[in-house]
Design a protein around this motif. Structure first.
Motif: not given
Length: 219
Positions: A160-168
């Motif tokens: 999986i890949h959570h969207n907040w990772i890219d923002w962080a």
């Protein structure tokens, strides 16, 4: 994040230049890196890259990046540092080529504009508040390492890949741009240091661009 030790330099191995010449050199080096990446995107078929075995591609990618970093970190000659810079620019360009190929051109241009604007703002802040960015440098490093580990676990263990990772990651590299730009203007102003500073900033900016593109792509 590939860490550079150029910002630890306290003495110049060559004659210092004016602040204007120093900043122009950084700008020209950044322009060259982005121009090379553009040429690669235009002229290299992404399909030819995806046909390369993944393990072989990443071995070549990291070998080229680390060799380039070794050159511009260890040399006090601008031409040698510039060659090392290009050993970083080319593998990054291959990654960019594969990434942008799956997005609409309009979206890519929007990501470029946003990245340019954010970079300019962070450079201004880095010039105005260099001590602040120095204070948060340790937190940036810890945060980036933590996010990378979490992202790798999510992708390879849970799929999986959570969207907040890219923002962080985008926020972290915003901090790195301000930090590296502030440090770039505190070391001796030489042509070699300008090239080396540009290399560090180039990696910050490209990483920010890739994350912004991914965020925009989810719309």
């Amino acid at each position: 994040m590939f860490e550079s030790n150029v910002f630890n330099r306290t003495s110049a191995g060559e004659q210092e230049i004016s602040a204007a010449a120093y900043n122009i050199t950084i700008g020209l080096c950044l322009f060259w890196g982005f121009f090379v990446n553009w040429l690669m995107v235009v002229n290299i078929d992404p399909a030819s890259l995806t046909s390369i075995p993944t393990w072989m591609f990443f071995i070549g990618y990291f070998a080229s990046c680390f060799f380039g970093m070794y050159l511009f970190n260890s040399s006090d000659k601008p031409i040698v540092s510039f060659i090392g810079y290009n050993f970083v620019v080319v593998p990054f360009g291959l990654i960019i080529n594969m990434v942008v190929s799956v997005y609409d051109e309009t979206l890519v241009m929007e990501a470029i504009r946003i990245t340019g604007g954010v970079t300019l703002v962070m450079m201004i802040l880095g010039s105005m508040y260099p001590k602040f960015f120095q204070k948060i440098s340790g937190a940036l490093t810890v945060a980036l390492l933590a996010v990378i580990v979490i992202e790798l676990v999510q992708i390879f263990v849970f799929g999986i890949h959570h969207n907040w990772i890219d923002w962080a990651v985008a926020v972290i590299f915003c901090g790195y741009i301000g930090y590296d730009w502030g440090r770039a203007n505190q070391i001796p102003k030489t042509y070699d240091n300008a090239v080396d500073s540009a290399a560090a900033l180039y990696m910050d900016i490209i990483n920010l661009f890739l994350r912004i593109l991914r965020i925009l792509g989810r719309r």
